[in-house]
Design a protein around this motif. Structure first.
Motif, short mmCIF file in Angstrom:
data_model
loop_
_atom_site.label_atom_id
_atom_site.label_comp_id
_atom_site.label_asym_id
_atom_site.label_seq_id
_atom_site.Cartn_x
_atom_site.Cartn_y
_atom_site.Cartn_z
N GLY A 1 37.93 54.54 38.10
CA GLY A 1 36.58 54.73 37.57
C GLY A 1 35.65 53.56 37.81
N VAL A 2 36.12 52.51 38.48
CA VAL A 2 35.26 51.33 38.65
C VAL A 2 34.16 51.56 39.67
N THR A 3 34.31 52.57 40.52
CA THR A 3 33.29 52.82 41.54
C THR A 3 31.96 53.19 40.91
N LEU B 1 30.31 42.84 35.20
CA LEU B 1 31.76 42.78 34.98
C LEU B 1 32.48 43.91 35.70
N SER B 2 31.78 45.03 35.90
CA SER B 2 32.42 46.17 36.55
C SER B 2 32.69 45.91 38.03
N VAL B 3 31.98 44.91 38.60
CA VAL B 3 32.20 44.59 40.00
C VAL B 3 33.46 43.73 40.18
N CYS C 1 44.25 49.97 37.53
CA CYS C 1 44.33 51.31 36.92
C CYS C 1 45.11 51.27 35.62
N LEU C 2 46.23 50.56 35.62
CA LEU C 2 47.07 50.49 34.42
C LEU C 2 46.35 49.76 33.29
#
Length: 684
Positions: A330-332, A473-475, A511-512
């Motif tokens: 979901g980071v995209t 932060l999402s980058v 992912c984890l």
């Protein structure tokens, strides 16, 4: 149309055929699961090799060999699953224009032709296995593995692939009621005949086909008659015999005519929908049977094994796995939202964010098609919601998608480097500056578009610095993965191949940590990776078979001599090549196009004295142009599928300015090659 074909259009397969399809699907699922497990084991072995060598200072002596054997096995054992899910790449130029009934007929016809190749290749691989077992052939590594063991999955993979193709045919057919009895009998008779003929089937005077090939052809044609009726039988038989006769009479003809025949066959088979990997294999098979002094079908087995049996290619599934895991995390979407905040009030800010997000995602996915599919789902709906014009929206995302095979790591560059023997690390470095320049140039186009047509780019929203910093932060996950991949590579911790495994492991951890990976999701991601890897490496196998024929006939050398005799300026040769690649890119997937053409184009480049690393980047850019060139660039159709209500012409109009930029920068890179070669030279 025959009675069998007419019924098939209104009903599903008969009950016995439906049961056969269910059994075949079960076999495909089992081999798919085995391949998925192999993928995870292979990735674990590669990561352990890096850990053991760098941390424990105890490199393994078995890691690369075992990982390579697993790659070969999972590639061929995954072919059936890819066939079942319809993932093998085909050119739909003709097929897409047909109504459902005719499309089904053409697809069945194409599948029968493909099945003939798979049966012959599988038979040759089985003979190869037997000879390796009898001769006790072993590899040259420290493991000294009996070669028949890692080669056996190739044979089994061809067998299950053939069954999967048959299952696809049965799924859309209504076989004759005698199929339930005669079908198994024909199959048993074929197996018995091939067993009886042994490793050296009898050959008849004046015939190019030996007894084994004749038996396979006869049983396959009998199957066509039972499953699809007399009209399909006549179509497949006519195609097989016509191709055989034309190639038989072409033996000994001038190389120009032979070359035109090979290319013409390639284009015809692609047009009727034969899968790309199988098309390449069929052209190679025809050459092996009819154009050589004597038939040499054993090349099918040798190329099937050796073209994939290389440790470098293990990077392909691991980079695909890495991209799939990041999409799952979901980071995209979060990265795109963060970039949108940073561009804020900038004219065309969200479009700039789409280019930036595409560049970052390209740096971890290595695939233009994956970038187009992902960013199309993430960026396009948001831009349309904010009032951006459809042309700018889809044009910008299509342009951003082309960065997928240029900015490292790149699957296309890995396969190019493996094919022509150029260091992949040098290719990765060579792609960085051109990728950055292309990204900036695309943003410049968006800025100019905003000035000329302000209604196409609504005013952006201001965001406080706190929101921008929080969104940044999402980058970080992408930055971490990029640093892990490229850092481990250029710090000497991992080879280019191993960097893919390290990146996949980092993506798995992300992912984890985000709680986005259940066992079911990991299974789905592994299966998706297997399907993508299988169809890509089947293309590699088909291209290797066809290239062998090209090399034997000295076609590349002849073209090189012709270019040298013509004394054309290098820029003119490159201009001609660029035109050819742009046209091919309208119809053919990027990796397929590259592998089809390299046997001819690369020797010409070397003869002109051009840098192979520079050409690798130039080739990737030419492929990128083809991916977004109307009327049928593949990226355009991916985005057309994302925006179902958007007319294709709007996407085409939107991408045209970006194509102009790609062409202009290609010219710049030709006259200023230092832009491409500077970084690789600094690293030497």
């Amino acid at each position: 149309m025959g009675l069998t074909e007419a019924r098939a259009e209104h009903h599903g397969p008969r009950a016995p055929a439906a049961r056969t399809v269910r059994v075949i699907d079960l076999i495909s699922d089992v081999t798919g699961v085995a391949s998925a497990i192999g993928l995870l084991v292979m990735t674990s072995i590669v990561c352990f090799e890096v850990f053991s060598r760098y941390v424990l200072n105890e490199p393994t002596y078995w890691g690369s060999d075992i990982a390579t054997y697993i790659l070969v096995g999972m590639t061929f054992m995954g072919l059936a699953q890819a066939q079942k899910r319809g993932d093998h790449v085909q050119v739909e130029l003709l097929v897409a224009t047909l109504d459902d009934a005719w499309r089904r007929r053409v697809d069945i016809f194409a599948n029968w032709l493909g099945l003939l190749f798979v049966l012959i290749a599988g038979w040759q691989m089985a003979l190869f296995n037997v000879e390796e077992f009898v001769n006790d052939t072993r590899d040259w590594g420290l493991l000294s593995t009996p070669q028949w063991i890692p080669e056996l999955p190739v044979t089994l993979g061809y067998v299950t692939f053939a069954l999967a193709i048959l299952g696809d045919i049965l799924r859309h057919s209504r076989p004759h009621r005698l199929f339930a009895v005669l079908g198994p009998l024909l199959l048993l008779a074929l197996v018995a005949a091939l067993f009886w003929f042994g490793v050296h089937p009898p050959r008849y005077a004046g015939m190019r086909l030996d007894a084994g090939a004749i038996a396979i052809l006869a049983v396959a044609l009998a199957g066509v008659l039972l499953v699809n009726g007399p009209r399909m039988f006549l179509a497949v038989a006519a195609a097989a015999f016509a191709l055989g006769l034309v190639y038989w009479f072409a033996k000994g003809s001038p190389l120009l005519l032979v070359s035109l025949l090979l290319v013409g066959t390639l284009l015809i088979l692609l047009t009727v929908g034969v899968r790309v990997g199988l098309t390449l294999g069929i052209v190679g098979l025809l050459g092996l049977l009819f154009l050589l002094p004597s038939p040499l079908l054993s090349v099918l087995a040798e190329r099937s094994w050796n073209s994939v049996n290389t440790f470098t290619l293990t990077a392909v599934p691991m980079f695909v796995l890495m991209g799939a895991l990041l999409i799952r995390s979901g980071v995209t979407r979060e990265m795109f939202d963060a970039l949108t905040k940073w561009f804020g009030r900038t004219p065309g800010g969200v479009a700039h964010a789409a280019i930036g997000a595409s560049a970052v995602f390209a740096a971890v996915s290595g695939s233009s098609l994956a970038t187009a599919a992902t960013m199309g789902k993430v960026a396009c709906p948001e831009m349309i919601r904010r009032g951006y014009s459809e042309r700018l929206t889809f044009g910008a995302v299509a342009a951003g998608a082309t960065l997928g095979i240029l900015i490292p790591p790149s699957i296309a560059m890995i396969i190019y480097g493996t094919t022509v023997g150029v260091p992949v690390t040098q290719l990765f470095l060579a792609g960085i500056l051109p990728g950055v320049l292309l990204s900036l140039a695309f943003m410049a186009v968006i800025g100019a578009w905003s000035l000329v047509r302000p209604e196409a780019t609504p005013a952006g929203e201001p965001y406080p610095l706190k929101d921008k910093l929080r969104g940044s932060l999402s980058v970080l996950p992408f930055v971490v993965v990029i640093l892990v991949v490229l850092g481990s590579l250029y710090a000497g911790v991992a080879t280019p191949t191993e960097a893919g495994g390290v990146g996949a492991a980092a993506s798995l951890v992300i992912c984890l940590l985000r709680g986005m990976l259940s066992p079911r999701a990991l299974y789905a991601i592994a299966m998706e990776t297997i399907r993508v890897t299988s169809f890509l490496l089947l293309i590699v196998v088909g291209a290797a078979i066809m290239s062998w024929v090209f090399d034997f006939l000295r076609i590349p050398r002849t073209f090189v001599s012709a270019v040298e005799a013509a004394d054309l300026a290098p820029w003119l040769v490159m201009l001609i090549m660029a035109g050819i690649y742009v046209v091919l890119g309208m119809f053919i997937e990027s990796i397929s196009m590259m592998l089809m053409t390299l046997p001819v184009t690369f020797p010409i480049i070397v003869s002109l004295g051009l840098d192979p690393i520079w050409f690798g980047v130039a080739l990737v850019i030419m492929i990128e142009i083809g991916l977004v060139t109307p009327p049928v660039g593949i990226v355009l159709f991916i985005l057309r599928g994302v925006g179902e209500k958007v007319p294709l012409r709007e996407i085409v109009y939107g991408v045209l300015p970006f194509i102009g930029v790609l062409l202009a920068l290609q010219v710049l890179f030709y006259f200023v090659p230092e832009i491409v070669t500077w970084l690789p030279e600094q690293a030497k």
